[in-house]
Design a protein around this motif. Structure first.
Motif, PDB file in Angstrom:
ATOM      1  N   HIS A   1       0.824  -1.214   0.000  1.00 24.52           N
ATOM      2  CA  HIS A   1       0.000   0.000   0.000  1.00 24.52           C
ATOM      3  C   HIS A   1       0.855   1.258   0.000  1.00 24.52           C
ATOM      4  CE1 HIS A   1      -3.526  -2.500   0.568  1.00 24.52           C
ATOM      5  NE2 HIS A   1      -2.860  -3.132   1.514  1.00 24.52           N
ATOM      6  N   VAL A   2       2.024   1.180   0.618  1.00 26.65           N
ATOM      7  CA  VAL A   2       2.971   2.299   0.580  1.00 26.65           C
ATOM      8  C   VAL A   2       3.496   2.465  -0.837  1.00 26.65           C
ATOM      9  CG1 VAL A   2       5.235   3.107   1.385  1.00 26.65           C
ATOM     10  CG2 VAL A   2       3.618   2.093   3.019  1.00 26.65           C
ATOM     11  N   ARG A   3       3.888   1.361  -1.446  1.00 29.54           N
ATOM     12  CA  ARG A   3       4.447   1.415  -2.807  1.00 29.54           C
ATOM     13  C   ARG A   3       3.426   1.893  -3.834  1.00 29.54           C
ATOM     14  NH1 ARG A   3       8.110  -4.039  -2.373  1.00 29.54           N
ATOM     15  NH2 ARG A   3       9.901  -3.008  -1.416  1.00 29.54           N
ATOM     16  N   GLU A   4       2.153   1.587  -3.603  1.00 33.67           N
ATOM     17  CA  GLU A   4       1.111   2.005  -4.543  1.00 33.67           C
ATOM     18  C   GLU A   4       0.536   3.379  -4.211  1.00 33.67           C
ATOM     19  OE1 GLU A   4      -1.718  -1.104  -5.267  1.00 33.67           O
ATOM     20  OE2 GLU A   4      -0.124  -2.594  -5.536  1.00 33.67           O
ATOM     21  N   GLY A   5       1.061   4.019  -3.156  1.00 30.28           N
ATOM     22  CA  GLY A   5       0.685   5.390  -2.851  1.00 30.28           C
ATOM     23  C   GLY A   5      -0.568   5.580  -2.020  1.00 30.28           C
ATOM     24  N   ARG A   6      -1.128   4.508  -1.489  1.00 28.62           N
ATOM     25  CA  ARG A   6      -2.329   4.638  -0.663  1.00 28.62           C
ATOM     26  C   ARG A   6      -1.992   4.983   0.788  1.00 28.62           C
ATOM     27  NH1 ARG A   6      -3.732   0.301  -4.161  1.00 28.62           N
ATOM     28  NH2 ARG A   6      -2.952  -1.219  -2.670  1.00 28.62           N
ATOM     29  N   LEU A   7      -0.834   4.507   1.244  1.00 23.55           N
ATOM     30  CA  LEU A   7      -0.383   4.787   2.604  1.00 23.55           C
ATOM     31  C   LEU A   7       0.973   5.473   2.571  1.00 23.55           C
ATOM     32  CD1 LEU A   7      -1.167   1.436   4.487  1.00 23.55           C
ATOM     33  CD2 LEU A   7      -2.382   3.600   4.722  1.00 23.55           C
TER      34      LEU A   7
END
Length: 161
Positions: A104-110
């Motif tokens: 989720h960090v890598r996909e920009g959500r977190l």
């Protein structure tokens, strides 16, 4: 049972570090920003984890204690539910296993604010530790060990280890 009397330690299987994360849309950019917001909120801020007594729960309690802020624990039945509610803005922050949060960090959500271990992680070298951000004596990770029955012969312990 008495774990010191009834079990023989064989070895460490894994150590699992945790990340402190917020929704990217939250506007919180770093751990200091989250802690400042908690200090400014009348009842502090909340954080989600996969349950009461989990490593994430205890890490949040330690963070609140060491940083001198009030944090309200929001336990979930699963880490996935906590992640979903943080991404959607229902809960401002979560403390959860790096392997579950990292996609989720890598996909920009977190946004990862900190790692709870005492060193930066190879997976997230740009994410500082809690200690680096001014919260002293903070090193939290889950660990999984292998134990056998008490009296396990030393040669078996050594071989399995």
């Amino acid at each position: 049972f008495d774990y010191e009397r009834d079990f023989a330690p064989v070895g460490m299987v894994a150590e699992v570090p945790y990340l402190i994360g917020v929704a990217r849309a939250s506007g919180i950019r770093d751990l200091a920003g989250y802690l400042d917001a908690a200090r400014g909120a009348r009842d502090g801020l909340s954080y989600g984890t996969p349950g009461v007594g989990s490593v994430g729960h205890l890490a949040g309690v330690l963070l609140a204690h060491r940083a001198g802020v009030r944090l309200e624990h929001v336990p979930y039945r699963s880490g996935a539910q906590a992640v979903t509610d943080v991404i959607s803005g229902q809960v401002p922050m979560l403390v959860y296993q790096v392997t579950a949060v990292l996609p989720h960090v890598r996909e920009g959500r977190l946004r990862a604010l900190a790692t709870t271990s005492n060193r930066r992680l190879d997976w997230t070298p740009d994410v500082p530790t809690v200690e680096e951000q001014g919260v002293a004596e903070f090193d939290v990770a889950a660990w999984h060990g292998l134990f056998g029955p008490a009296g396990l012969p030393p040669q078996i312990v050594e071989r399995v280890h």
